[in-house]
Design an enzyme around this catalytic site. Structure first.
Site: not given
Ligand code: PGA
Length: 250
Positions: A10, A93
């Site tokens: 991210k 996403h």
């Molecule tokens: P998370 O995110 O593992 O922090 O819940 C997963 C994603 O958004 O792909």
């Protein structure tokens, strides 16, 4: 099927932190038993690609435009990503759908463009909290699959990856029961089968949403789960490597 573990970094990690994490991952991941990829933010792609050169760790982008070039200020071309050495791209996403208005039509265009330019799309689908409470999970994810791989679009099941990511589980620490995960994955597999026929069997379906070193085994053991798309827990080598190890033992 050989499991696939993808780290979605991210909007985290600058170049030096990204390089350091890659160095640690290369030492820690069980590449003989798992396929692994990381998706850094755009400015770190070059450093990460250089860091993984000659290793099995693949590199993905978190987004892209569907056109190869043109007047699209601020966007990134699939052609340019491929030329750099990027091989995966996350498409649709839920953060892009919810925060940046990414529509099913855009998702479908991006899937076609990714494949045309040699990128393997990781297509994310998943219901939100209200849809779940209304018992609409199956309906929502099947509609997202049908839209992403719309009839008439030149999508193929080759190198296609789908990630089931319940929106309410992303970044919340909450996860579905293994039975719920299996039901969703079976629904996705059936919808892919209707669209692509037998070759749909080769599509890897990942689970994503609050996967951690602690819960990975339970989630990844669920039937029809072939790997994980990991956000927060992909930001340290120890937790991502533990998730990879859990995947290999399922
Ligand atoms: P998370 O995110 O593992 O922090 O819940 C997963 C994603 O958004 O792909």
């Amino acid at each position: 099927m050989r499991p696939l573990i993808v780290g979605n970094w991210k909007m985290n990690l600058g170049e030096s932190a990204a390089k350091e994490l890659v160095r640690r991952l290369l030492a820690a991941l069980p590449f003989d038993r798992v396929d692994a990829a990381v998706a850094p933010s755009f400015p770190c792609l070059r450093a990460v690609l250089d860091g993984v050169a000659g290793t099995p760790l693949a590199v993905g982008a978190q987004n892209m435009h569907w056109e190869a070039k043109g007047a699209f200020t601020g966007e990134v071309s699939p052609h340019v990503l491929f030329e750099m050495g990027v091989r995966f791209v996350i498409v649709g996403h839920s953060e892009r759908r919810a925060l940046f208005g990414e529509t099913d039509t855009a998702v479908s265009s991006k899937v076609v463009a990714a494949q045309r330019h040699g990128l393997s799309p990781i297509v994310c689908v998943g219901e939100n909290e209200i849809e779940r409470e209304l018992g609409r999970t199956r309906e929502v994810i099947v509609a997202q699959i049908q839209a992403a791989f719309a009839d008439g679009a030149l999508t193929t099941p080759d190198d296609l990856v789908v990630a089931y990511e319940p929106v309410w589980a992303i970044g919340t620490g909450r996860t579905p029961q293994p039975g719920e995960v299996t039901r969703a994955h079976v629904a996705i597999r059936e919808a892919l089968g209707e669209r692509f026929g037998l070759p749909a069997e080769a599509v890897r379906i990942l689970y994503g949403g609050s996967v951690t070193a602690e819960n990975a085994r339970v989630l990844l053991q669920a039937t029809e789960v072939e790997g994980a798309l990991v956000g927060g827990a992909s930001l340290t080598a120890d937790s991502f490597a533990s998730i990879a190890a859990a995947a290999t033992s399922c």
